[in-house]
Write a protein that holds these residues in place. Structure first.
Motif, PDB file in Angstrom:
ATOM      1  N   LEU A   1       0.829  -1.205   0.000  1.00 58.40           N
ATOM      2  CA  LEU A   1       0.000   0.000   0.000  1.00 58.40           C
ATOM      3  C   LEU A   1       0.863   1.253   0.000  1.00 58.40           C
ATOM      4  N   PHE A   2       0.407   2.264  -0.732  1.00 61.78           N
ATOM      5  CA  PHE A   2       1.021   3.588  -0.774  1.00 61.78           C
ATOM      6  C   PHE A   2       0.268   4.468   0.213  1.00 61.78           C
ATOM      7  N   HIS A   3       0.989   5.258   1.019  1.00 55.94           N
ATOM      8  CA  HIS A   3       0.365   6.048   2.079  1.00 55.94           C
ATOM      9  C   HIS A   3       0.596   7.533   1.831  1.00 55.94           C
ATOM     10  N   ASP A   4      -0.482   8.276   1.618  1.00 54.12           N
ATOM     11  CA  ASP A   4      -0.395   9.705   1.297  1.00 54.12           C
ATOM     12  C   ASP A   4      -0.942  10.539   2.450  1.00 54.12           C
ATOM     13  N   THR A   5      -0.083  11.408   3.009  1.00 49.22           N
ATOM     14  CA  THR A   5      -0.481  12.260   4.137  1.00 49.22           C
ATOM     15  C   THR A   5      -0.164  13.731   3.871  1.00 49.22           C
ATOM     16  N   HIS A   6      -0.265  14.162   2.622  1.00 50.69           N
ATOM     17  CA  HIS A   6       0.126  15.527   2.278  1.00 50.69           C
ATOM     18  C   HIS A   6      -0.839  16.103   1.245  1.00 50.69           C
ATOM     19  N   HIS A   7      -0.657  17.391   0.919  1.00 52.80           N
ATOM     20  CA  HIS A   7      -1.540  18.035  -0.045  1.00 52.80           C
ATOM     21  C   HIS A   7      -0.972  18.048  -1.456  1.00 52.80           C
ATOM     22  N   ARG A   8       0.117  17.315  -1.706  1.00 50.26           N
ATOM     23  CA  ARG A   8       0.766  17.390  -3.014  1.00 50.26           C
ATOM     24  C   ARG A   8      -0.080  16.801  -4.143  1.00 50.26           C
ATOM     25  N   ALA A   9      -1.048  15.948  -3.817  1.00 45.66           N
ATOM     26  CA  ALA A   9      -1.934  15.426  -4.860  1.00 45.66           C
ATOM     27  C   ALA A   9      -2.719  16.550  -5.521  1.00 45.66           C
ATOM     28  N   VAL A  10      -2.836  17.674  -4.815  1.00 43.62           N
ATOM     29  CA  VAL A  10      -3.491  18.858  -5.370  1.00 43.62           C
ATOM     30  C   VAL A  10      -2.467  19.887  -5.827  1.00 43.62           C
ATOM     31  N   THR A  11      -1.463  20.148  -4.991  1.00 46.43           N
ATOM     32  CA  THR A  11      -0.537  21.254  -5.261  1.00 46.43           C
ATOM     33  C   THR A  11       0.637  20.870  -6.151  1.00 46.43           C
ATOM     34  N   GLU A  12       0.974  19.587  -6.228  1.00 49.92           N
ATOM     35  CA  GLU A  12       2.070  19.123  -7.080  1.00 49.92           C
ATOM     36  C   GLU A  12       1.632  17.861  -7.825  1.00 49.92           C
ATOM     37  N   LYS A  13       0.568  18.005  -8.600  1.00 51.37           N
ATOM     38  CA  LYS A  13      -0.070  16.847  -9.214  1.00 51.37           C
ATOM     39  C   LYS A  13       0.860  16.086 -10.148  1.00 51.37           C
ATOM     40  N   SER A  14       1.693  16.792 -10.898  1.00 53.02           N
ATOM     41  CA  SER A  14       2.570  16.108 -11.851  1.00 53.02           C
ATOM     42  C   SER A  14       3.579  15.222 -11.123  1.00 53.02           C
ATOM     43  N   SER A  15       4.080  15.687  -9.972  1.00 49.05           N
ATOM     44  CA  SER A  15       5.020  14.883  -9.199  1.00 49.05           C
ATOM     45  C   SER A  15       4.347  13.635  -8.647  1.00 49.05           C
ATOM     46  N   MET A  16       3.118  13.776  -8.167  1.00 52.99           N
ATOM     47  CA  MET A  16       2.412  12.629  -7.624  1.00 52.99           C
ATOM     48  C   MET A  16       2.029  11.642  -8.723  1.00 52.99           C
ATOM     49  N   ALA A  17       1.659  12.171  -9.878  1.00 55.61           N
ATOM     50  CA  ALA A  17       1.293  11.296 -10.995  1.00 55.61           C
ATOM     51  C   ALA A  17       2.481  10.478 -11.473  1.00 55.61           C
ATOM     52  N   ALA A  18       3.697  10.964 -11.196  1.00 55.31           N
ATOM     53  CA  ALA A  18       4.903  10.273 -11.653  1.00 55.31           C
ATOM     54  C   ALA A  18       5.236   9.043 -10.808  1.00 55.31           C
ATOM     55  N   TYR A  19       4.596   8.883  -9.655  1.00 56.24           N
ATOM     56  CA  TYR A  19       4.817   7.666  -8.868  1.00 56.24           C
ATOM     57  C   TYR A  19       4.202   6.479  -9.600  1.00 56.24           C
ATOM     58  N   ASP A  20       4.967   5.425  -9.751  1.00 58.91           N
ATOM     59  CA  ASP A  20       4.489   4.214 -10.414  1.00 58.91           C
ATOM     60  C   ASP A  20       3.847   3.302  -9.376  1.00 58.91           C
ATOM     61  N   LEU A  21       2.517   3.301  -9.334  1.00 60.53           N
ATOM     62  CA  LEU A  21       1.780   2.486  -8.371  1.00 60.53           C
ATOM     63  C   LEU A  21       1.105   1.297  -9.046  1.00 60.53           C
ATOM     64  N   SER A  22       1.554   0.958 -10.245  1.00 68.19           N
ATOM     65  CA  SER A  22       0.863  -0.062 -11.045  1.00 68.19           C
ATOM     66  C   SER A  22       0.849  -1.439 -10.388  1.00 68.19           C
ATOM     67  N   HIS A  23       1.809  -1.710  -9.525  1.00 65.24           N
ATOM     68  CA  HIS A  23       1.854  -3.021  -8.876  1.00 65.24           C
ATOM     69  C   HIS A  23       1.485  -2.949  -7.397  1.00 65.24           C
ATOM     70  N   TYR A  24       0.930  -1.813  -6.975  1.00 62.66           N
ATOM     71  CA  TYR A  24       0.487  -1.657  -5.588  1.00 62.66           C
ATOM     72  C   TYR A  24      -0.947  -2.156  -5.449  1.00 62.66           C
ATOM     73  N   ASP A  25      -1.286  -2.612  -4.252  1.00 66.50           N
ATOM     74  CA  ASP A  25      -2.640  -3.105  -4.008  1.00 66.50           C
ATOM     75  C   ASP A  25      -3.616  -1.980  -3.700  1.00 66.50           C
ATOM     76  N   GLY A  26      -3.110  -0.784  -3.468  1.00 64.43           N
ATOM     77  CA  GLY A  26      -3.999   0.330  -3.207  1.00 64.43           C
ATOM     78  C   GLY A  26      -3.304   1.458  -2.480  1.00 64.43           C
ATOM     79  N   VAL A  27      -4.090   2.444  -2.075  1.00 60.97           N
ATOM     80  CA  VAL A  27      -3.587   3.667  -1.446  1.00 60.97           C
ATOM     81  C   VAL A  27      -4.339   3.931  -0.153  1.00 60.97           C
ATOM     82  N   LEU A  28      -3.597   4.294   0.883  1.00 62.85           N
ATOM     83  CA  LEU A  28      -4.163   4.830   2.120  1.00 62.85           C
ATOM     84  C   LEU A  28      -4.042   6.345   2.030  1.00 62.85           C
ATOM     85  N   ALA A  29      -5.163   7.042   2.054  1.00 57.51           N
ATOM     86  CA  ALA A  29      -5.168   8.505   1.927  1.00 57.51           C
ATOM     87  C   ALA A  29      -5.715   9.120   3.203  1.00 57.51           C
ATOM     88  N   PHE A  30      -5.105  10.203   3.669  1.00 53.27           N
ATOM     89  CA  PHE A  30      -5.502  10.750   4.973  1.00 53.27           C
ATOM     90  C   PHE A  30      -6.694  11.687   4.892  1.00 53.27           C
TER      91      PHE A  30
END
Length: 379
Positions: A117-146
């Protein structure tokens, strides 16, 4: 379960709020009988700043508050995932990690039995979307979002196929009300200045009200530029520099009230995410007044757990009330603490994580761990 976590730092909370929640989660998992291994990069900037400014002895102090807390340092060039992840059941990778590490762990997951699982605890999914989109999560089972809004971004952008909301919470093994002895002032605020994301708000909801009401106040935190320090001095506010997070409960006990001033990205784009500071303050039994934020996920009951000031003038009014009306202040403390104890401790979050593990297909016997200990700590 054997649980392996990759985070920026477990040991340092110097400008690193993720350490607050991580420490509580790690300790709670261990109490329940799980095997937990934390990995953080060697020479990480938060730990280096802490040691450079305050000395390595601060790490000894940390262990007096968190007995047995331990981490592992890795170098990305020499990291051997086959060894580190041997017999793992669950792996959590935090979003402050290097893109290459995130990708490599995902590729290692192929054909393995552990859940990732990928764990996101920040606002970068909004403020730095291109950086977050660059994470390769294709083989992850999911995301924990705060927060729910972060979870929905991951799903809408198709960065992941599964996501769960996993809010931060108070570590009530450390954050609990301390006996008030001799008060040192009226108001205390613990927070970093950082990135000019809330400069105007700090003036409106904190600095100016303290100055205009003539309160005795103290502020702790790092990354305060010269203009900020000058503003504090002009308002008669004492600046305390960095405060180890585990010492916050002791400081709260010396003052009558604290405030929460959320950063602008959370207010404007991420409703429902208060960050961890309000959880911790309420857990310590200090009256809390916040600048506006939308409790879109009904975590609290505004007006009962804490007071909300819509502007600087309301902040002054609320401060007058709390500082002069012991009954009102006591009611806020009691209700806020009740809400934390019923819904928002690290034990609650581990309960939620264990449910997610079940949904992922991890064997229930492993999830339960030491059932006797779990029953003692689950709330």
């Amino acid at each position: 379960m054997k649980i392996v976590l990759f985070y920026h730092s477990l040991l340092s909370d110097w400008n690193h709020g993720n350490a607050h929640f991580l420490r509580g989660i790690v300790q709670e998992l261990k109490v329940r009988g799980h095997e937990v291994q934390v990995y953080e990069p060697e020479n990480g900037w938060s730990l280096q700043n802490l040691v450079n400014e305050y000395g390595p002895e601060k790490l000894n102090e940390l262990h007096s508050y968190y007995p047995g807390l331990a981490t592992n340092f890795y170098n990305l060039d020499t990291l051997k995932l086959d060894s580190v992840l041997l017999n793992a059941d669950l792996v959590l990778v935090h979003e402050w990690n290097d893109h290459e590490l995130v990708k490599r762990i995902g590729e290692h997951r192929i054909g393995k039995n552990y859940k990732l699982l990928f764990h996101d605890t920040h606002h970068r999914a909004v403020t730095e979307k291109s950086s977050m989109a660059a994470y390769d999560l294709s083989h992850y089972d999911g995301v924990l979002a705060f927060g729910e809004v972060i979870k929905n971004i991951y799903l809408q952008e198709q960065w992941t196929q599964k996501a769960w909301t996993w809010h931060e919470a108070a570590d009530d093994s450390v954050f609990y009300p301390r006996t008030k002895t001799e008060l040192q002032g009226d108001l205390v605020w613990i927070g970093n200045w950082g990135d000019e994301e809330r400069t105007a708000e700090l003036h409106e909801f904190l600095i100016n009200p303290v100055k205009e009401l003539g309160l005795k106040a103290k502020i702790y935190g790092v990354r305060y530029p010269e203009h900020a320090l000058k503003s504090l001095a002009d308002a008669g506010i004492e600046y305390g520099g960095w405060l180890p997070n585990y010492k916050a409960p002791e400081e709260f006990a010396k003052y009558k009230v604290t405030v929460h001033v959320p950063r602008r990205p959370y207010v404007e784009a991420l409703p429902g995410i208060p960050t961890i500071r309000p959880f911790e303050a309420l857990s310590c039994g200090i009256p809390l007044i916040t600048a506006p934020w939308e409790d879109a996920e009904n975590l609290f009951t505004p007006g009962q757990d804490f007071l909300v000031a819509q502007n600087g003038e309301e902040m002054k009014q609320h401060l007058r009330t709390v500082l002069s009306d012991e009954n009102k202040a006591g009611a806020l403390v009691a209700q806020g603490l009740k809400t934390i104890n019923q819904r928002h401790t690290c034990a609650h979050r581990v309960n939620e994580l264990e449910i997610i593990c079940g949904e992922l297909g991890i064997d229930s016997a492993k999830i339960l761990g030491n059932k006797k200990e779990q029953n003692l700590h689950a709330k």
